[in-house]
Design an enzyme around this catalytic site. Structure first.
Site, PDB file in Angstrom:
ATOM      1  N   GLY A 159       0.822  -1.051  -0.108  1.00  0.00           N
ATOM      2  CA  GLY A 159      -0.001  -0.079  -0.023  1.00  0.00           C
ATOM      3  C   GLY A 159       0.774   1.349  -0.047  1.00  0.00           C
ATOM      4  CB  CYS A 160       3.789   2.387   2.019  1.00  0.00           C
ATOM      5  SG  CYS A 160       3.020   2.188   3.535  1.00  0.00           S
ATOM      6  CB  THR A 161       5.164   0.449  -2.729  1.00  0.00           C
ATOM      7  OG1 THR A 161       6.063  -0.195  -1.894  1.00  0.00           O
ATOM      8  CG2 THR A 161       5.728   0.360  -4.350  1.00  0.00           C
TER       9      THR A 161
END
Length: 158
Positions: free
Chosen positions: A45-47
């Site tokens: 998700g962060c990527t």
């Protein structure tokens, strides 16, 4: 824990980015700042969120918008993350949790029945005068830029 609301003055900070440069909110006076908090470098998700901001970065900059990512990961982790995905904006290393506490995004999380403390993914849109214009708590990691732009395109008070 600090609970911030739209219209409030955004807490100032001075934190190192992935290259060891000290970054302060005051550095962006007069610009709209997208200050996005994310749990951890190199997670799906962060990527997706970071790459969405990367892919739309030129358009954001052309509108006078600065992007700052924040997690509690150290500078070296941020360096590798930024290099791996060619992220053109600063990633702030909030290793002492100064920002996550000041912005009220540190809290209890639950994954697979295990409770732990961590960053609740949140995006703050800070106006050029340093006030919080918008807070996005339900971030769409694949369309984070579109969420930001939709809010900025709303007429005042909408």
């Amino acid at each position: 824990m600090n609970i911030l609301t739209e219209g409030q003055k955004a807490p100032d900070f001075k934190v190192a980015d992935q290259d060891g440069n000290q970054v302060s909110l005051k550095d962006f006076q007069g610009k709209t700042v997208v200050l996005y908090f994310y749990p951890k470098d190199n997670t799906p998700g962060c990527t997706a969120e970071a790459c969405d901001f990367r892919d739309n970065y030129a358009g954001l900059v052309s509108k006078g918008i600065a992007v700052l990512g924040v997690s509690t990961d150290p500078e070296l982790s941020h360096q590798k993350f930024a290099a791996k995905y060619q992220l053109p904006f600063p990633l702030l290393a909030d290793t002492d949790q100064q920002l996550v506490q000041a912005y009220g995004v540190w809290g209890e999380k639950n994954m697979y029945g295990k409770k732990y403390m961590g960053i609740n993914r949140t995006t703050f849109i800070i106006s050029g005068d340093g006030t919080i214009a918008h807070i996005i708590q339900k971030v769409d990691t694949k369309n984070a830029t579109a969420q930001v732009l939709a809010l900025l395109d709303q007429p005042a008070g909408a």
